[in-house]
Motif scaffolding. Structure first.
Motif, mmCIF file in Angstrom:
data_model
loop_
_atom_site.group_PDB
_atom_site.id
_atom_site.type_symbol
_atom_site.label_atom_id
_atom_site.label_comp_id
_atom_site.label_asym_id
_atom_site.label_seq_id
_atom_site.Cartn_x
_atom_site.Cartn_y
_atom_site.Cartn_z
ATOM 1 N N LYS A 58 0.829 -1.213 0.000
ATOM 2 C CA LYS A 58 0.000 0.000 0.000
ATOM 3 C C LYS A 58 0.860 1.259 0.000
ATOM 4 O O LYS A 58 0.413 2.315 -0.431
ATOM 5 C CB LYS A 58 -0.931 -0.015 1.205
ATOM 6 N N LEU A 59 2.083 1.145 0.496
ATOM 7 C CA LEU A 59 3.025 2.260 0.469
ATOM 8 C C LEU A 59 3.772 2.341 -0.856
ATOM 9 O O LEU A 59 4.658 3.192 -1.023
ATOM 10 C CB LEU A 59 4.034 2.112 1.616
ATOM 11 N N LYS A 60 3.441 1.435 -1.795
ATOM 12 C CA LYS A 60 4.063 1.372 -3.113
ATOM 13 C C LYS A 60 5.568 1.110 -2.995
ATOM 14 O O LYS A 60 6.400 1.786 -3.616
ATOM 15 C CB LYS A 60 3.791 2.649 -3.909
ATOM 16 N N ILE A 61 5.892 0.117 -2.162
ATOM 17 C CA ILE A 61 7.279 -0.263 -1.915
ATOM 18 C C ILE A 61 7.409 -1.767 -2.128
ATOM 19 O O ILE A 61 6.506 -2.534 -1.789
ATOM 20 C CB ILE A 61 7.696 0.094 -0.475
ATOM 21 N N SER A 62 8.525 -2.170 -2.673
ATOM 22 C CA SER A 62 8.817 -3.604 -2.810
ATOM 23 C C SER A 62 8.942 -4.232 -1.433
ATOM 24 O O SER A 62 9.749 -3.771 -0.610
ATOM 25 C CB SER A 62 10.116 -3.801 -3.591
ATOM 26 N N PRO A 63 8.159 -5.280 -1.133
ATOM 27 C CA PRO A 63 8.283 -5.934 0.179
ATOM 28 C C PRO A 63 9.696 -6.426 0.466
ATOM 29 O O PRO A 63 10.172 -6.324 1.603
ATOM 30 C CB PRO A 63 7.285 -7.095 0.087
ATOM 31 N N ASP A 64 10.380 -6.957 -0.548
ATOM 32 C CA ASP A 64 11.730 -7.461 -0.312
ATOM 33 C C ASP A 64 12.685 -6.328 0.019
ATOM 34 O O ASP A 64 13.533 -6.465 0.914
ATOM 35 C CB ASP A 64 12.233 -8.229 -1.535
ATOM 36 N N GLY A 109 21.561 2.508 1.276
ATOM 37 C CA GLY A 109 20.958 1.915 2.461
ATOM 38 C C GLY A 109 21.635 2.382 3.742
ATOM 39 O O GLY A 109 20.977 2.656 4.753
ATOM 40 N N CYS A 110 22.965 2.485 3.721
ATOM 41 C CA CYS A 110 23.699 2.964 4.893
ATOM 42 C C CYS A 110 23.331 4.408 5.211
ATOM 43 O O CYS A 110 23.194 4.776 6.393
ATOM 44 C CB CYS A 110 25.201 2.845 4.652
ATOM 45 N N ALA A 111 23.173 5.229 4.175
ATOM 46 C CA ALA A 111 22.799 6.631 4.398
ATOM 47 C C ALA A 111 21.428 6.728 5.055
ATOM 48 O O ALA A 111 21.209 7.551 5.963
ATOM 49 C CB ALA A 111 22.809 7.389 3.067
ATOM 50 N N PHE A 112 20.500 5.885 4.628
ATOM 51 C CA PHE A 112 19.163 5.891 5.238
ATOM 52 C C PHE A 112 19.228 5.467 6.697
ATOM 53 O O PHE A 112 18.636 6.116 7.572
ATOM 54 C CB PHE A 112 18.231 4.958 4.462
ATOM 55 N N ALA A 133 15.651 1.905 -1.550
ATOM 56 C CA ALA A 133 14.785 0.847 -2.072
ATOM 57 C C ALA A 133 14.946 0.711 -3.577
ATOM 58 O O ALA A 133 14.974 -0.408 -4.117
ATOM 59 C CB ALA A 133 13.331 1.136 -1.708
ATOM 60 N N GLU A 134 15.055 1.848 -4.269
ATOM 61 C CA GLU A 134 15.251 1.810 -5.721
ATOM 62 C C GLU A 134 16.597 1.167 -6.066
ATOM 63 O O GLU A 134 16.698 0.380 -7.009
ATOM 64 C CB GLU A 134 15.194 3.234 -6.278
ATOM 65 N N LYS A 135 17.631 1.492 -5.276
ATOM 66 C CA LYS A 135 18.948 0.887 -5.492
ATOM 67 C C LYS A 135 18.876 -0.622 -5.290
ATOM 68 O O LYS A 135 19.442 -1.401 -6.077
ATOM 69 C CB LYS A 135 19.947 1.495 -4.507
ATOM 70 N N HIS A 136 18.181 -1.059 -4.245
ATOM 71 C CA HIS A 136 18.075 -2.492 -3.967
ATOM 72 C C HIS A 136 17.344 -3.215 -5.093
ATOM 73 O O HIS A 136 17.767 -4.291 -5.521
ATOM 74 C CB HIS A 136 17.345 -2.720 -2.651
ATOM 75 N N GLN A 137 16.252 -2.644 -5.562
ATOM 76 C CA GLN A 137 15.510 -3.279 -6.651
ATOM 77 C C GLN A 137 16.364 -3.392 -7.904
ATOM 78 O O GLN A 137 16.285 -4.388 -8.630
ATOM 79 C CB GLN A 137 14.237 -2.486 -6.937
ATOM 80 N N ASN A 138 17.178 -2.372 -8.165
ATOM 81 C CA ASN A 138 18.041 -2.419 -9.340
ATOM 82 C C ASN A 138 19.113 -3.496 -9.191
ATOM 83 O O ASN A 138 19.404 -4.239 -10.133
ATOM 84 C CB ASN A 138 18.707 -1.051 -9.554
ATOM 85 N N LEU A 139 19.685 -3.613 -7.982
ATOM 86 C CA LEU A 139 20.676 -4.665 -7.732
ATOM 87 C C LEU A 139 20.058 -6.045 -7.903
ATOM 88 O O LEU A 139 20.672 -6.957 -8.472
ATOM 89 C CB LEU A 139 21.251 -4.517 -6.314
ATOM 90 N N TYR A 140 18.836 -6.200 -7.414
ATOM 91 C CA TYR A 140 18.151 -7.488 -7.543
ATOM 92 C C TYR A 140 17.868 -7.792 -9.012
ATOM 93 O O TYR A 140 18.033 -8.925 -9.470
ATOM 94 C CB TYR A 140 16.852 -7.474 -6.749
#
Length: 277
Positions: A58-64, A109-112, A133-140
């Motif tokens: 609902k927050l429009k975020i990837s659960p992973d 992620g560390c900055a967050f 989150a965008e960085k993580h999705q791109n890495l995945y």
């Protein structure tokens, strides 16, 4: 059945030949080693029921991505530092594809995490979270489509051993410890469980041990829309890790992330007062 008795001639029961003393000794040694390894595992299994992927989506975020960033926050709180993090990614797009590594501890992620821990404003934290989150999705995505690096490094390692070539680069890179090893375990039998009427009768699935002696192994299973099951493991022999303590940190991090990403109605009371006037 009597009619078919003649089809199955009777044989004396087979008994395995006795092992030689040397084999018996090796079996005893192997059993002792395996028992010592098993006894050293500190495992904590728990269901997180406050929310699940339904609330996250609902927050429009990837659960992973949400779960992985929560793990980074939990680890930082637990060990006061960041570490090389392994996340398994499937490579099913390729024939006989198995897994690739997502190095999910990123600069973003560390900055967050640092922003959250230093008490930065919620809007700034939300912006940093979106970038992480965008960085993580791109890495995945890169790992899933064959653009990861770790399987290529392993292949180079195998070739170097075959050719007898020593590589200082490979030796250094492949010796780095994965102090946080993580993996999402898919559930394909949800139709067998009635989570509404029988919430306590749900399989927690399986997990794995830590990869590093001073690290954690974390398996997580997204069960339906409202629950995430966790398997946390570490080693008793390392006094600075504790599976139950880290499990509590994970639960706290998940709740804190949801709080950060859900704007409060009273976040800017001055602006609301002006609107009411």
């Amino acid at each position: 059945c009597k009619e078919f008795k003649h089809c199955f001639p009777l044989f004396p029961p087979l008994t395995p030949p006795p092992f030689s003393p040397q084999v018996q000794e090796q079996v005893s040694i192997s059993l002792s080693v395996a028992q010592a390894l098993a006894d050293d595992v500190d495992c904590h299994v728990f269901p997180f029921r406050d929310f699940g992927k339904g609330r996250i989506k609902k927050l429009k975020i990837s659960p992973d991505a949400f779960i992985q960033l929560a793990l980074q926050l939990a680890y930082y709180r637990d060990r006061k530092t960041f570490c090389l993090t392994y996340e398994a990614s499937m490579t099913r797009l390729f024939r006989e594809g198995r897994t690739e590594t997502v190095r999910s501890c990123s600069n973003e992620g560390c900055a967050f995490v640092k922003a959250v821990e230093s008490g930065e404003g919620p809007e700034h934290c939300r912006q940093l979270f979106r970038l992480a989150a965008e960085k993580h999705q791109n890495l995945y995505r890169l790992a899933m489509t064959g653009s990861g690096i770790d399987r290529h490094l392993f292949c180079l390692y195998v070739v170097s051993k075959y050719l007898g070539v020593e590589s200082p680069f490979l030796t250094e890179v492949l010796s780095e410890p994965w102090r946080l090893s993580t993996s999402q375990t898919p559930v394909q039998q949800l139709e067998l469980f009635d989570m509404k009427n029988h919430p306590d009768f749900i399989s927690l699935g399986g997990g794995f041990g830590p990869v590093a002696d001073d690290g954690y192994g974390v398996s997580y299973i997204i069960v339906g829309e409202d629950m995430i099951n966790y398997h946390v493991s570490c080693k008793h022999s390392f006094s600075e890790t504790d599976s139950h303590r880290f499990g509590a940190q994970i639960s706290r991090a998940l709740l804190d992330l949801l709080s950060v990403l859900t704007p409060a109605k009273t976040e800017n009371p001055q602006a609301q007062d002006k609107k009411q006037q």
